[in-house]
Write an enzyme that holds these catalytic residues in place. Structure first.
Site, PDB file in Angstrom:
ATOM      1  N   ASP A  49      31.410  68.013  57.457  1.00 41.32           N
ATOM      2  CA  ASP A  49      31.285  69.274  58.004  1.00 41.32           C
ATOM      3  C   ASP A  49      32.433  69.907  57.337  1.00 41.32           C
ATOM      4  OD1 ASP A  49      33.299  68.044  58.970  1.00 41.32           O
ATOM      5  OD2 ASP A  49      32.887  68.648  61.017  1.00 41.32           O
ATOM      6  N   HIS A 100      26.578  64.748  57.303  1.00 43.85           N
ATOM      7  CA  HIS A 100      25.720  63.399  57.816  1.00 43.85           C
ATOM      8  C   HIS A 100      25.128  63.767  59.098  1.00 43.85           C
ATOM      9  CE1 HIS A 100      29.221  63.080  60.468  1.00 43.85           C
ATOM     10  NE2 HIS A 100      29.961  63.217  59.717  1.00 43.85           N
TER      11      HIS A 100
END
Length: 446
Positions: free
Chosen positions: A331, A60
């Site tokens: 991540d 994101h």
């Protein structure tokens, strides 16, 4: 014991300390090297090859910190954080703009390669945009699709209840045993123990930047300082790998400071009035990079927590008629997938982070003139300056593009691998999960 130092001073002592603190961490530090320069590209295109398909796994874009007003972030510093344009954990306005720009960049590239027509309206099944069910991932996918397909009104798919974790993107253990847990901790300490132990200078820097000794937590004895030796790991089935102690606390602060640096136009204000260098910003960011590696990049962890996502990516690469796939997660997703695929250590230039905010693993299928299929694996990301300036991405101002290498396989001069070799690597990474379970179930039965 770590020496006290003044912020903004890069002494001859600091340089070797920073190098030492990167030991064992792939991608740690971003000053670049000769080897790194060979992997840096200015375009995703490959001359002499035709593009057949693209699968993107994206982190994101810029969000507000995970902890909101009234959290420990507020009590561990006397300073006031940036006024975020979104609630805690949600995509910021800047993040939406940046992701739209990235979508536009991909649209122009796909048009130039002939995979998309101008003002493309995909046929049924040709494009899939699929996000984890968190606000920041759904919103990132929406903004990316607005730039990618501005007149197609593309649907963003998410399959779990809103604001929960989709099992495909949820980096949790789906198998655990006592022996397995003990082996994970041993592996983490072997690979990353030195890196954790060498974070003392990083902790000192963070403490000074947030003026921790003037904070309520410090004055009240709630926080007494960081300790590189207080990590307590936990590995449970159905949960993400986790750690308690200074590493977790420092990661939360590191994350918030780096996000503030991207959002705040004045870098001195971003550092709460301290004039710190770019290298010191990298040192702050390194804490959360170490945290991510420690929890998600150990080989015996990654093949477990990335297993559903590896299967999803492989399925997309083999779906008939699929031209473009966008998978939006976190991540931890990128870190675990890259580890499970046995990507060589990498060092991304012009970014503070190992897994940059909004960064993307781009898996592209190509054909040569003889009809042979190849695959490239690249990381694409907005550089620090591009995040701060929100500059438009184009051929004159491309994003960061870094060609990844697979351990044990040889790429050609264009950074391409034979498609069957890459698919075999996916099969190997996916199969490693079943092998892991068989190994530990056999131990339990013995």
């Amino acid at each position: 014991m770590n020496k006290k130092r003044r912020i903004g001073m890069l002494s001859i002592i600091l340089v070797p300390a920073f190098v030492l603190s990167c030991a064992g961490i792939s991608g740690c530090g971003n000053s670049g090297s000769e080897e790194t320069a060979e992997n840096v590209l200015t375009t995703l295109s490959r001359d002499g090859y035709s593009l057949e398909q693209v699968v993107v796994l994206s982190r994101h874009n810029i969000r507000a910190p995970l902890s909101g007003e009234g959290s420990a972030l507020d009590t561990i510093t006397p300073n006031k954080w940036f006024e975020w344009s979104a609630p805690a954990s949600q995509l910021s306005v800047r993040g939406g703009i940046l992701e739209t720009e990235m979508g536009q960049y991909f649209r122009k590239w796909l048009e130039s390669e002939g995979l998309f027509e101008l003002n493309y309206h995909p046929k049924d099944g040709a494009v899939r945009i699929y996000a984890n069910s968190k606000q920041r991932t759904i919103a990132t996918a929406q903004f990316f699709s607005a730039g990618l397909l501005p007149v197609a009104n593309a649907e963003v798919e998410y399959n779990a209840e809103y604001d929960t974790m989709d099992p495909v993107f949820n980096p949790v253990f789906t198998y655990m045993s006592d022996d397995y847990s003990a082996d994970i901790e041993e592996e983490i300490n072997k690979i990353y123990g030195t890196a954790i132990a060498n974070l003392g200078d990083n902790y000192d820097l963070i403490s000074e930047v947030i003026d921790v000794q003037k904070s309520d937590d410090y004055k009240n004895g709630v926080f007494t300082g960081f300790d590189v030796g207080d990590s307590e790991f936990s590995f449970e089935e159905g949960k993400e790998p986790s750690v308690k102690g200074s590493l977790k606390t420092a990661c939360q602060i590191s994350d918030a400071l780096v996000l503030q640096y991207f959002e705040e136009s004045d870098p001195v204000k971003a550092a709460f009035g301290h004039n710190i260098t770019e290298a010191e910003w990298e040192e702050i960011s390194e804490v959360k990079d170490v945290y991510g590696d420690v929890l998600f990049s150990a080989p015996s962890v990654s093949v477990n927590v990335a297993h559903p996502l590896l299967e999803e990516i492989e399925k997309e690469l083999t779906t008939e008629g699929r031209q473009f796939t966008f998978l939006c997660g976190h991540d931890s997703n990128l870190a675990s997938v890259l580890s499970a695929l046995e990507i060589q250590d990498y060092n991304l230039p012009e970014t503070l982070e190992k897994t940059p905010i909004g960064g993307k693993l781009v898996v592209s299928k190509w054909k040569d003139k003889a009809g042979q299929e190849f695959i490239s694996l690249d990381i694409v990301y907005q550089k620090t300056g591009q995040l701060q300036e929100m500059s438009l991405l184009n051929d004159e101002n491309p994003p960061g593009i870094y060609n990844l290498k697979l351990k044990g396989l040889n790429a050609d001069s264009n950074g391409l691998y034979k498609a069957e070799d890459v698919m075999d690597r996916f099969d190997k990474a996916i199969g490693a999960y079943d092998s892991l379970i068989e190994e530990y179930e056999a131990k339990d039965a013995a």
